[in-house]
Design an enzyme around this catalytic site. Structure first.
Site, PDB file in Angstrom:
ATOM      1  N   ARG A 137      -3.514  95.892 -44.947  1.00 20.52           N
ATOM      2  CA  ARG A 137      -2.630  95.688 -43.563  1.00 20.52           C
ATOM      3  C   ARG A 137      -1.601  96.620 -44.130  1.00 20.52           C
ATOM      4  NH1 ARG A 137      -2.955  90.236 -40.529  1.00 20.52           N
ATOM      5  NH2 ARG A 137      -0.730  90.466 -40.661  1.00 20.52           N
ATOM      6  N   ARG A 179       8.468  88.845 -42.289  1.00 19.36           N
ATOM      7  CA  ARG A 179       7.443  88.166 -41.605  1.00 19.36           C
ATOM      8  C   ARG A 179       8.021  86.590 -41.812  1.00 19.36           C
ATOM      9  NH1 ARG A 179       2.190  90.514 -43.507  1.00 19.36           N
ATOM     10  NH2 ARG A 179       1.124  88.909 -42.308  1.00 19.36           N
ATOM     11  N   ARG A 198      -4.618  90.543 -49.669  1.00 19.52           N
ATOM     12  CA  ARG A 198      -5.662  90.651 -48.668  1.00 19.52           C
ATOM     13  C   ARG A 198      -6.288  92.019 -48.378  1.00 19.52           C
ATOM     14  NH1 ARG A 198      -4.050  88.119 -43.123  1.00 19.52           N
ATOM     15  NH2 ARG A 198      -2.465  88.999 -43.786  1.00 19.52           N
ATOM     16  N   ARG A 200       4.687  81.943 -30.723  1.00 22.30           N
ATOM     17  CA  ARG A 200       5.577  82.189 -31.630  1.00 22.30           C
ATOM     18  C   ARG A 200       6.942  82.094 -31.188  1.00 22.30           C
ATOM     19  NH1 ARG A 200       3.109  85.844 -36.611  1.00 22.30           N
ATOM     20  NH2 ARG A 200       1.108  85.982 -35.564  1.00 22.30           N
ATOM     21  N   LYS A 247      -4.413  80.838 -41.179  1.00 22.63           N
ATOM     22  CA  LYS A 247      -4.662  80.541 -39.732  1.00 22.63           C
ATOM     23  C   LYS A 247      -5.989  81.610 -39.268  1.00 22.63           C
ATOM     24  CE  LYS A 247      -0.706  82.317 -38.423  1.00 22.63           C
ATOM     25  NZ  LYS A 247      -0.309  82.838 -39.670  1.00 22.63           N
TER      26      LYS A 247
HETATM   27  P1  AP5 Z   1      -5.211  84.593 -43.392  1.00 24.69           P
HETATM   28  O1  AP5 Z   1      -6.379  83.514 -42.610  1.00 24.69           O
HETATM   29  O2  AP5 Z   1      -5.681  85.827 -42.898  1.00 24.69           O
HETATM   30  O3  AP5 Z   1      -3.877  83.994 -43.017  1.00 24.69           O
HETATM   31  P2  AP5 Z   1      -3.138  84.209 -41.606  1.00 24.69           P
HETATM   32  O4  AP5 Z   1      -2.300  82.934 -41.626  1.00 24.69           O
HETATM   33  O5  AP5 Z   1      -4.094  84.438 -40.501  1.00 24.69           O
HETATM   34  O6  AP5 Z   1      -2.145  85.556 -42.031  1.00 24.69           O
HETATM   35  P3  AP5 Z   1      -1.809  86.562 -41.059  1.00 24.69           P
HETATM   36  O7  AP5 Z   1      -0.799  87.291 -42.105  1.00 24.69           O
HETATM   37  O8  AP5 Z   1      -2.824  87.191 -40.613  1.00 24.69           O
HETATM   38  O9  AP5 Z   1      -0.761  85.872 -40.174  1.00 24.69           O
HETATM   39  P4  AP5 Z   1       0.343  86.439 -39.439  1.00 24.69           P
HETATM   40  O10 AP5 Z   1       0.715  85.251 -38.657  1.00 24.69           O
HETATM   41  O11 AP5 Z   1       1.590  86.798 -40.270  1.00 24.69           O
HETATM   42  O12 AP5 Z   1      -0.176  87.854 -38.982  1.00 24.69           O
HETATM   43  P5  AP5 Z   1      -0.769  88.301 -37.454  1.00 24.69           P
HETATM   44  O13 AP5 Z   1      -1.728  89.128 -37.672  1.00 24.69           O
HETATM   45  O14 AP5 Z   1      -0.698  87.050 -36.634  1.00 24.69           O
HETATM   46  O15 AP5 Z   1      -5.282  84.424 -45.039  1.00 24.69           O
HETATM   47  C1  AP5 Z   1      -4.606  85.065 -45.612  1.00 24.69           C
HETATM   48  C2  AP5 Z   1      -5.215  85.722 -47.098  1.00 24.69           C
HETATM   49  O16 AP5 Z   1      -5.211  84.514 -47.677  1.00 24.69           O
HETATM   50  C3  AP5 Z   1      -6.699  86.267 -46.919  1.00 24.69           C
HETATM   51  O17 AP5 Z   1      -6.992  87.242 -47.880  1.00 24.69           O
HETATM   52  C4  AP5 Z   1      -7.617  84.982 -47.080  1.00 24.69           C
HETATM   53  O18 AP5 Z   1      -8.839  85.371 -47.643  1.00 24.69           O
HETATM   54  C5  AP5 Z   1      -6.728  84.372 -48.202  1.00 24.69           C
HETATM   55  N1  AP5 Z   1      -6.861  82.602 -47.888  1.00 24.69           N
HETATM   56  C6  AP5 Z   1      -7.086  81.951 -46.791  1.00 24.69           C
HETATM   57  N2  AP5 Z   1      -7.111  80.673 -46.851  1.00 24.69           N
HETATM   58  C7  AP5 Z   1      -7.119  80.649 -48.388  1.00 24.69           C
HETATM   59  C8  AP5 Z   1      -7.165  79.511 -49.164  1.00 24.69           C
HETATM   60  N3  AP5 Z   1      -7.256  77.954 -48.783  1.00 24.69           N
HETATM   61  N4  AP5 Z   1      -7.091  79.626 -50.411  1.00 24.69           N
HETATM   62  C9  AP5 Z   1      -7.255  80.862 -50.818  1.00 24.69           C
HETATM   63  N5  AP5 Z   1      -6.996  82.189 -50.145  1.00 24.69           N
HETATM   64  C10 AP5 Z   1      -6.769  81.752 -48.696  1.00 24.69           C
HETATM   65  O19 AP5 Z   1       0.394  88.828 -36.892  1.00 24.69           O
HETATM   66  C11 AP5 Z   1       1.014  90.250 -37.425  1.00 24.69           C
HETATM   67  C12 AP5 Z   1       2.303  90.919 -36.804  1.00 24.69           C
HETATM   68  O20 AP5 Z   1       1.848  90.977 -35.431  1.00 24.69           O
HETATM   69  C13 AP5 Z   1       3.638  89.859 -36.679  1.00 24.69           C
HETATM   70  O21 AP5 Z   1       4.111  90.050 -37.512  1.00 24.69           O
HETATM   71  C14 AP5 Z   1       4.346  90.439 -35.345  1.00 24.69           C
HETATM   72  O22 AP5 Z   1       4.811  91.382 -35.570  1.00 24.69           O
HETATM   73  C15 AP5 Z   1       2.906  90.614 -34.448  1.00 24.69           C
HETATM   74  N6  AP5 Z   1       2.535  89.520 -33.807  1.00 24.69           N
HETATM   75  C16 AP5 Z   1       1.303  88.799 -33.435  1.00 24.69           C
HETATM   76  N7  AP5 Z   1       1.161  87.668 -32.921  1.00 24.69           N
HETATM   77  C17 AP5 Z   1       2.594  87.788 -32.125  1.00 24.69           C
HETATM   78  C18 AP5 Z   1       3.171  87.100 -31.040  1.00 24.69           C
HETATM   79  N8  AP5 Z   1       2.317  86.014 -30.603  1.00 24.69           N
HETATM   80  N9  AP5 Z   1       4.343  87.325 -30.840  1.00 24.69           N
HETATM   81  C19 AP5 Z   1       5.054  88.331 -31.025  1.00 24.69           C
HETATM   82  N10 AP5 Z   1       4.548  89.207 -32.171  1.00 24.69           N
HETATM   83  C20 AP5 Z   1       3.383  88.848 -32.460  1.00 24.69           C
END
Ligand code: AP5
Length: 213
Positions: A159, A170, A127, A88, A13
């Site tokens: 992270r 997660r 990552r 979410r 994402k």
């Molecule tokens: P990346 O693009 O970073 O993936 P992502 O889907 O953004 O993954 P996240 O881990 O950031 O998502 P998340 O939703 O769990 O975390 P968030 O920070 O939102 O890619 C991941 C890796 O893969 C990278 O190394 C990239 O280079 C690689 N990659 C990407 N595309 C690729 C491809 N095509 N091929 C190969 N490699 C690739 O949330 C974290 C925490 O915050 C949650 O657990 C929760 O506690 C809290 N939180 C955040 N938002 C909310 C909300 N709205 N409500 C409640 N809690 C929330």
């Protein structure tokens, strides 16, 4: 244009949101990034976020809604946004509708990235992010320079919630609380399911086709 990038942890994402924002000329609104910024300040709110994030649990809706409301009031967010990792929960989805409706806006499309669980675990645990410029590497797919630091010289960090155990937690939170939100958007015909497997460029091309840009 308001677009939601939807998908489980590590689905890509954040990677794709950055590409879409430069294409659509609208900001990326990533609640996870906003929460990490708040945590970095050491504020009470940041500490509260950390209690949930460290365990791989969703943060309760109320503080999330406050964050989004403030963000959407900023001048740069008036012409649309790419929402990354938000909404979410059903409460967040309803609240986003209401907030957008205030400015006569509505979600144009929900792009749901699909990636198998084991690939998500590999992506998230591999990552590494630069603590100076924010550039994201992946130890297998997009490795950093042999110096072990970012090309800007910054230190690479992992992270705290990118351990295999927390990534799996997660993912379970995604299945239990977030995936049902897709039904809310499917009823309105807003969801396009996108195969998230392939190179970053291949996935971007699928997203662009879906958006017609
Ligand atoms: P990346 O693009 O970073 O993936 P992502 O889907 O953004 O993954 P996240 O881990 O950031 O998502 P998340 O939703 O769990 O975390 P968030 O920070 O939102 O890619 C991941 C890796 O893969 C990278 O190394 C990239 O280079 C690689 N990659 C990407 N595309 C690729 C491809 N095509 N091929 C190969 N490699 C690739 O949330 C974290 C925490 O915050 C949650 O657990 C929760 O506690 C809290 N939180 C955040 N938002 C909310 C909300 N709205 N409500 C409640 N809690 C929330």
């Amino acid at each position: 244009m308001d677009v939601v990038l939807f998908g489980p942890p590590g689905a890509g994402k954040g990677t794709q949101a950055k590409r879409l924002t430069s294409l659509l000329k609208v900001p990326q609104i990533a609640t996870g990034d906003m929460m990490r910024t708040e945590r970095g300040k050491g504020s009470e709110l940041g500490k509260e976020f950390d209690r949930y994030m460290a365990q791989g649990l969703l943060v309760p809706d109320e503080p999330v809604l406050t964050l989004i409301e403030k963000k959407l009031a900023e001048p740069e967010a008036q012409a649309g946004a790419v929402f990354d990792g938000y909404p979410r929960t059903l409460a967040q989805a309803n609240s986003l509708d209401a907030l957008l409706a205030k400015s006569k806006r509505k979600i144009f499309k929900v792009l749901a990235l699909e990636v198998p669980l084991e690939e998500m675990v590999i992506r998230a645990t591999g990552r590494r992010t630069c603590d100076r410029c924010g550039h994201a590497y992946h130890m297998r797919y997009n490795p950093p320079p042999s110096s072990g630091t970012c090309s800007c010289g910054g230190k690479l960090t992992q992270r705290a919630d990118d351990t295999e155990e927390v990534v799996r937690k997660r993912y379970q939170e995604y299945i239990d609380k977030t995936k049902p939100v897709l039904g809310f958007y499917k009823e309105r015909g807003l969801v396009d399911t996108i195969n998230g497997v392939g190179s970053v460029e291949e996935v971007e091309a699928r997203l662009r086709t879906s958006l017609g840009v």
